[in-house]
Design a protein around this motif. Structure first.
Motif, PDB file in Angstrom:
ATOM      1  N   ALA A 254       0.880  10.341   4.570  1.00 47.22           N
ATOM      2  CA  ALA A 254       0.703   8.793   3.991  1.00 47.22           C
ATOM      3  C   ALA A 254       1.214   7.855   4.732  1.00 47.22           C
ATOM      4  CB  ALA A 254       1.054   8.766   2.680  1.00 47.22           C
ATOM      5  N   LEU A 255       2.666   8.114   5.337  1.00 48.04           N
ATOM      6  CA  LEU A 255       3.270   7.231   6.074  1.00 48.04           C
ATOM      7  C   LEU A 255       2.629   6.874   7.316  1.00 48.04           C
ATOM      8  CD1 LEU A 255       6.072   5.584   5.682  1.00 48.04           C
ATOM      9  CD2 LEU A 255       7.093   7.577   6.951  1.00 48.04           C
ATOM     10  N   PHE A 256       1.684   7.575   7.790  1.00 47.28           N
ATOM     11  CA  PHE A 256       1.309   7.468   9.144  1.00 47.28           C
ATOM     12  C   PHE A 256      -0.330   6.850   8.986  1.00 47.28           C
ATOM     13  CE2 PHE A 256      -2.037   8.867  12.264  1.00 47.28           C
ATOM     14  CZ  PHE A 256      -1.572   8.312  13.763  1.00 47.28           C
ATOM     15  N   VAL A 257      -1.081   7.396   7.813  1.00 50.66           N
ATOM     16  CA  VAL A 257      -2.518   7.095   7.744  1.00 50.66           C
ATOM     17  C   VAL A 257      -2.580   5.669   7.111  1.00 50.66           C
ATOM     18  CG1 VAL A 257      -4.249   7.436   6.268  1.00 50.66           C
ATOM     19  CG2 VAL A 257      -3.151   9.021   7.288  1.00 50.66           C
ATOM     20  N   VAL A 258      -1.587   5.113   6.296  1.00 52.05           N
ATOM     21  CA  VAL A 258      -1.679   3.996   5.470  1.00 52.05           C
ATOM     22  C   VAL A 258      -1.402   2.695   6.651  1.00 52.05           C
ATOM     23  CG1 VAL A 258      -0.819   2.292   3.873  1.00 52.05           C
ATOM     24  CG2 VAL A 258      -1.137   4.355   3.275  1.00 52.05           C
TER      25      VAL A 258
ATOM     26  N   LEU B 232       0.879  -1.079   0.009  1.00 55.20           N
ATOM     27  CA  LEU B 232       0.091  -0.040   0.115  1.00 55.20           C
ATOM     28  C   LEU B 232       0.712   1.250  -0.056  1.00 55.20           C
ATOM     29  CD1 LEU B 232      -2.648  -1.128   2.661  1.00 55.20           C
ATOM     30  CD2 LEU B 232      -2.972  -0.834   0.047  1.00 55.20           C
ATOM     31  N   LEU B 233       2.058   1.035   0.778  1.00 53.91           N
ATOM     32  CA  LEU B 233       2.760   2.423   0.766  1.00 53.91           C
ATOM     33  C   LEU B 233       3.495   2.551  -0.725  1.00 53.91           C
ATOM     34  CD1 LEU B 233       4.602   2.143   4.093  1.00 53.91           C
ATOM     35  CD2 LEU B 233       2.793   3.813   3.583  1.00 53.91           C
ATOM     36  N   LEU B 234       3.881   1.576  -1.328  1.00 50.88           N
ATOM     37  CA  LEU B 234       4.612   1.833  -2.635  1.00 50.88           C
ATOM     38  C   LEU B 234       3.462   2.155  -3.630  1.00 50.88           C
ATOM     39  CD1 LEU B 234       6.861  -1.549  -2.947  1.00 50.88           C
ATOM     40  CD2 LEU B 234       7.574   0.912  -2.630  1.00 50.88           C
ATOM     41  N   ALA B 235       2.040   1.599  -3.476  1.00 48.86           N
ATOM     42  CA  ALA B 235       1.111   2.182  -4.183  1.00 48.86           C
ATOM     43  C   ALA B 235       1.079   3.682  -4.192  1.00 48.86           C
ATOM     44  CB  ALA B 235      -0.141   1.422  -4.120  1.00 48.86           C
ATOM     45  N   THR B 236       0.881   4.248  -2.917  1.00 54.30           N
ATOM     46  CA  THR B 236       0.797   5.509  -2.694  1.00 54.30           C
ATOM     47  C   THR B 236       2.102   6.327  -3.328  1.00 54.30           C
ATOM     48  OG1 THR B 236      -0.093   5.200  -0.570  1.00 54.30           O
ATOM     49  CG2 THR B 236       0.610   7.564  -0.587  1.00 54.30           C
ATOM     50  N   ALA B 237       3.452   5.713  -2.993  1.00 49.98           N
ATOM     51  CA  ALA B 237       4.540   6.534  -3.451  1.00 49.98           C
ATOM     52  C   ALA B 237       4.370   6.611  -5.084  1.00 49.98           C
ATOM     53  CB  ALA B 237       5.676   5.799  -3.267  1.00 49.98           C
TER      54      ALA B 237
ATOM     55  N   GLY C  85      11.913   7.863  -3.714  1.00 51.36           N
ATOM     56  CA  GLY C  85      12.466   8.981  -3.481  1.00 51.36           C
ATOM     57  C   GLY C  85      12.020  10.272  -3.717  1.00 51.36           C
ATOM     58  N   VAL C  86      10.985  10.421  -4.804  1.00 42.46           N
ATOM     59  CA  VAL C  86      10.323  11.570  -5.095  1.00 42.46           C
ATOM     60  C   VAL C  86       9.066  11.647  -4.096  1.00 42.46           C
ATOM     61  CG1 VAL C  86       8.809  12.578  -6.650  1.00 42.46           C
ATOM     62  CG2 VAL C  86      10.881  11.607  -7.499  1.00 42.46           C
ATOM     63  N   TRP C  87       8.567  10.699  -3.644  1.00 40.83           N
ATOM     64  CA  TRP C  87       7.562  10.560  -2.782  1.00 40.83           C
ATOM     65  C   TRP C  87       7.835  11.080  -1.385  1.00 40.83           C
ATOM     66  CZ3 TRP C  87       6.451   6.539   1.029  1.00 40.83           C
ATOM     67  CH2 TRP C  87       5.134   6.625   1.836  1.00 40.83           C
TER      68      TRP C  87
END
Length: 760
Positions: free
Chosen positions: A338-342, A33-38, A327-329
């Motif tokens: 996002a790092l907290f919510v996911v 999910l984090l990679l998808a957000t990134a 890196g961009v994200w």
């Protein structure tokens, strides 16, 4: 609280493997999910950043050199304009190769659509032959400030003084010319001009295009590009990767939630006496529920925190596009949120499913309810009794009976195990479809491996003879591509004329038939959606000041230009414009031929008269998806293992009270073990069959739906081979049987006193 923690610790020691798999599965889900957000942020924000900094034009129009484009500045809704700039089409060469470019003449740096310098400096009258290149073009030519570019066939030379980022549609070798900015003196004989319009309301883009065409006349418009098209092109494959990761991540999260729910429910059934004892000594229902909540929330929290920490610390070091995206994200404003919510969202979802199952534990009465002597569903069916009478091994009959005797519970176990298997089938279908893009590009709209442009010194016959002289060239189809205004004059599409009536071009058709007769054409899904037409309809478009009316007889698979393509034969276009000559050649090669080697040979044989490019395969940008699929399969396999361990534990505990009866009728410990193993393998087999039956049509629908939304069109899905599906099913069934063998053997060899205690 102390007793609660001691109970949780005792249960953890008993189910260490299951706890480990839950932690790993949660970590894999959160990473997905984090990679998808990134990837979603990476897909949109770099282009959006450039567009904002550059004050990008919402509409870019290419017109004839004689058009009075200055009048467009007075249109309603136009806030500011860029240009008009004179343009000239050239071919530039460097040590890195050759490329078709559009040279724009300007003295000052534009305020609208302002190029963002990444290296070097802007144009300077002190360097009259200086040029500034768009970054994608500079990378393709392997050039940097200070390098020299030549114009093949002439003595002209340019010096690169700068490289910029632009928000306009990017350079694509052999398909779209690259952007070059030069002083007006470098464009002495312009063949057109370009003007950019920045609108007060970007939502009025279509209306602004229509007004511009009405103001200048359809014959003056060459091509129209909008900011939506540029954004969609910039997002490209990154958005698709994000969608795949997000879809499978959410699916895996649901599967993990169901697995946790099943594990807790099964554990409650196996510990009814222990829960009753806890209540008898003073535990409240809320405390009992908290025992399970704390335990499984701890597993989920550990996995989520580990996933977030690993993604943050090591995500940028992943090679390829995923690492670039992270890196961009990490530099975007919404990264911390996002790092907290996911992870919190994943933990809360698992906590909700845990709470639903744990609520049943809170309802267990303090006084144990005696189990019924014989479950109503426990009687052997007529088919089972007949099977025993025909000398079928009793372990097989009793194991199959045990697996499916309690239908609601059995169906629940099958459904929970089938869900991760279903997602694995979908993931394998995505893998197989990508392989099809590589192994059979002609079936997804890419029959030609090379795209060749010949200069004016070669006529059509000489160019084709030169190309087809190579022994590995099957055919060289003449072609032309022009921009055509759609009805309503709100956008332009690609009108292609490929091949001739005598030597037709092999379009990849998903619907209808090939275009054989005059005025017949095939169209991509993106064009059908844009014009709201279907196969069988007639469409009218405008090329310059000439109308072109075509009959759509088929739908072709078009991986380029978002499917906004209509294709016919070159002869059909020549009937409307007899002076039209081929602009390029689509070259088909022998199977197994290396396009790069053939391209090098043809370029050498052409002696500077041929501009040869390999045709880009859309699957090249999807190569990171293979690693994504492998990672997702591993996460789903962990979730499946959790469910298998739950099913095995439930089957073993429920078989304890049958142990005395099975021994009394003469079954050996090995046969009793086989009963449990057969029950587990039967559950796995039913899950495999259900996952295959539902997963294959679901995968086909999802892949075709993605094809339709991207403009490529339906018809690109390819399902896994039967051999691969059989291998997956066999591995699942044999793995389930192997996992069940050890605990079943231990239970079959329990002492008589232990068995009586379990039954009591």
């Amino acid at each position: 609280m102390r007793a609660t923690l001691r109970w949780a610790h005792s249960d953890l020691r008993t189910h260490r493997g299951e706890a480990l798999f839950l932690v790993l599965a949660t970590a894999g889900i959160v990473v997905s999910l984090l990679l998808a957000t990134a990837l979603f942020g990476y897909a949109t924000n770099p282009w959006q950043r450039v567009f904002t900094q550059a004050h990008g034009a919402h509409v870019t129009l290419h017109t004839t050199a004689s058009a009075d484009a200055d009048r467009l500045a007075g249109l309603d809704g136009v806030r500011s304009v860029a240009g008009p700039y004179p343009t000239s089409s050239l071919t530039l060469a460097s040590q890195g190769g050759r490329a078709s470019v559009e040279v724009r003449g300007t003295r000052d740096r534009p305020e609208v659509g302002r190029p963002i310098l990444t290296s070097g400096h802007w144009l300077d009258p002190a360097t009259p032959d200086g040029v500034v290149l768009e970054s994608d073009l500079a990378r393709a030519l392997l050039t940097a400030p200070g390098d020299t570019l030549t114009v093949p066939g002439t003595a002209r030379q340019f010096t690169v003084v700068g490289v910029v980022d632009s928000a306009e549609p990017r350079f694509r070798p052999g398909e779209r010319a690259g952007l070059v900015w030069a002083l007006p003196s470098a464009v002495p004989d312009p063949d057109g001009q370009v003007i950019g319009l920045r609108l007060a309301d970007p939502g009025d883009t279509g209306y602004a295009v229509q007004r511009a065409v009405t103001e200048l006349g359809a014959g003056a418009i060459g091509e129209v590009a909008t900011w939506q098209q540029a954004r969609a092109e910039a997002q490209g494959d990154n958005r698709l990767l994000g969608q795949v990761l997000g879809l499978f991540g959410l699916g895996a999260l649901v599967a993990a939630g169901f697995a946790v729910h099943g594990a807790i429910t099964t554990r409650i059934r196996g510990h009814l006496r222990d829960i009753s004892v806890l209540k008898a000594i003073g535990f409240t229902p809320g405390q009992v529920v908290r025992v399970f909540l704390i335990q499984h929330l701890g597993y989920a929290l550990l996995g989520a925190v580990a996933a977030a920490a690993l993604t943050e610390a090591l995500g940028g070091f992943v090679p390829g596009r995923l690492g670039d995206a992270v890196g961009v994200w990490q530099g975007l404003p919404g990264h911390t949120a996002a790092l907290f919510v996911v992870p919190v969202g994943a933990v809360l979802f698992i906590g909700a499913t845990t709470g639903l199952a744990a609520w049943r534990a809170g309802r267990v009465p303090p006084v144990p309810v005696p189990r019924p002597a014989a479950a109503p569903a426990g009687r052997l069916s007529g088919a089972a009794r007949r099977a025993l009478g025909t000398r079928v091994p009793p372990a097989l009959v009793l194991g199959w009976h045990k697996a499916f005797t309690r239908r609601p519970r059995s169906l629940g176990a099958v459904a929970r195990l089938a869900l991760p298997l279903l997602l694995i089938v979908v993931a394998l279908s995505a893998w197989t479809t990508i392989d099809r893009f590589h192994s059979a590009p002609e079936r997804i709209g890419l029959p030609a491996a090379l795209s060749v442009r010949a200069d004016a010194s070669l006529d059509d016959g000489e160019a084709r003879e030169l190309l087809e002289s190579d022994p590995q060239v099957v055919a060289a189809h003449p072609g032309v591509e022009v921009a055509a205004l759609v009805p309503g004059q709100t956008a332009t599409i690609a009108l292609r004329g490929y091949g001739t009536h005598e030597d037709p071009y092999p379009f990849a058709l998903a619907e209808g038939r090939s275009a054989h007769g005059p005025d017949e054409a095939v169209a991509g899904q993106g064009l059908l959606d844009l014009l709201h037409v279907r196969v069988g309809d007639w469409v009218r478009m405008t090329v310059g000041d000439r109308p072109q009316i075509l009959h759509i007889v088929g739908r072709s698979i078009e991986p380029e230009n978002a499917g906004r393509v209509i294709s016919t034969s070159l002869d059909t276009l020549r009937a409307n414009d007899p002076e039209m000559r081929p602009g390029h050649y689509q070259v088909r090669l022998e199977p197994g031929a290396d396009p790069a080697e053939v391209a090098a040979r043809l370029a050498a044989q052409g002696r500077g008269h041929l501009d040869v490019h390999t045709v880009a395969n859309p699957a090249d940008g999807l190569s990171p998806l293979r690693a994504v699929v492998l990672g997702l399969v591993a996460v789903l396999a962990l979730i499946g293992l959790v469910e298998l361990l739950t099913a095995i534990g439930g089957t073993v505990r429920e078989g304890e009270r049958d142990l005395l009866a099975l021994k009394a009728v003469g079954l050996s410990p090995r046969q009793i073990t086989a009963v449990t193993v057969t029950a587990t393998a039967g559950t796995a087999l039913a899950a495999v069959l259900l996952a295959t039956a539902l997963g294959l049509p679901l995968a086909h629908w999802l892949i075709d739906a993605q094809g339709r939304s991207s403009g490529i069109g339906a018809g690109i899905a390819r399902l896994p081979s039967p051999a691969l599906l059989v291998l997956l099913g066999t591995a699942a069934v044999l793995g389930a049987a192997a996992l069940a063998a050890v605990p079943a053997a231990r239970a079959a060899r329990r002492r008589l006193a232990d068995t009586l205690s379990a039954v009591a």
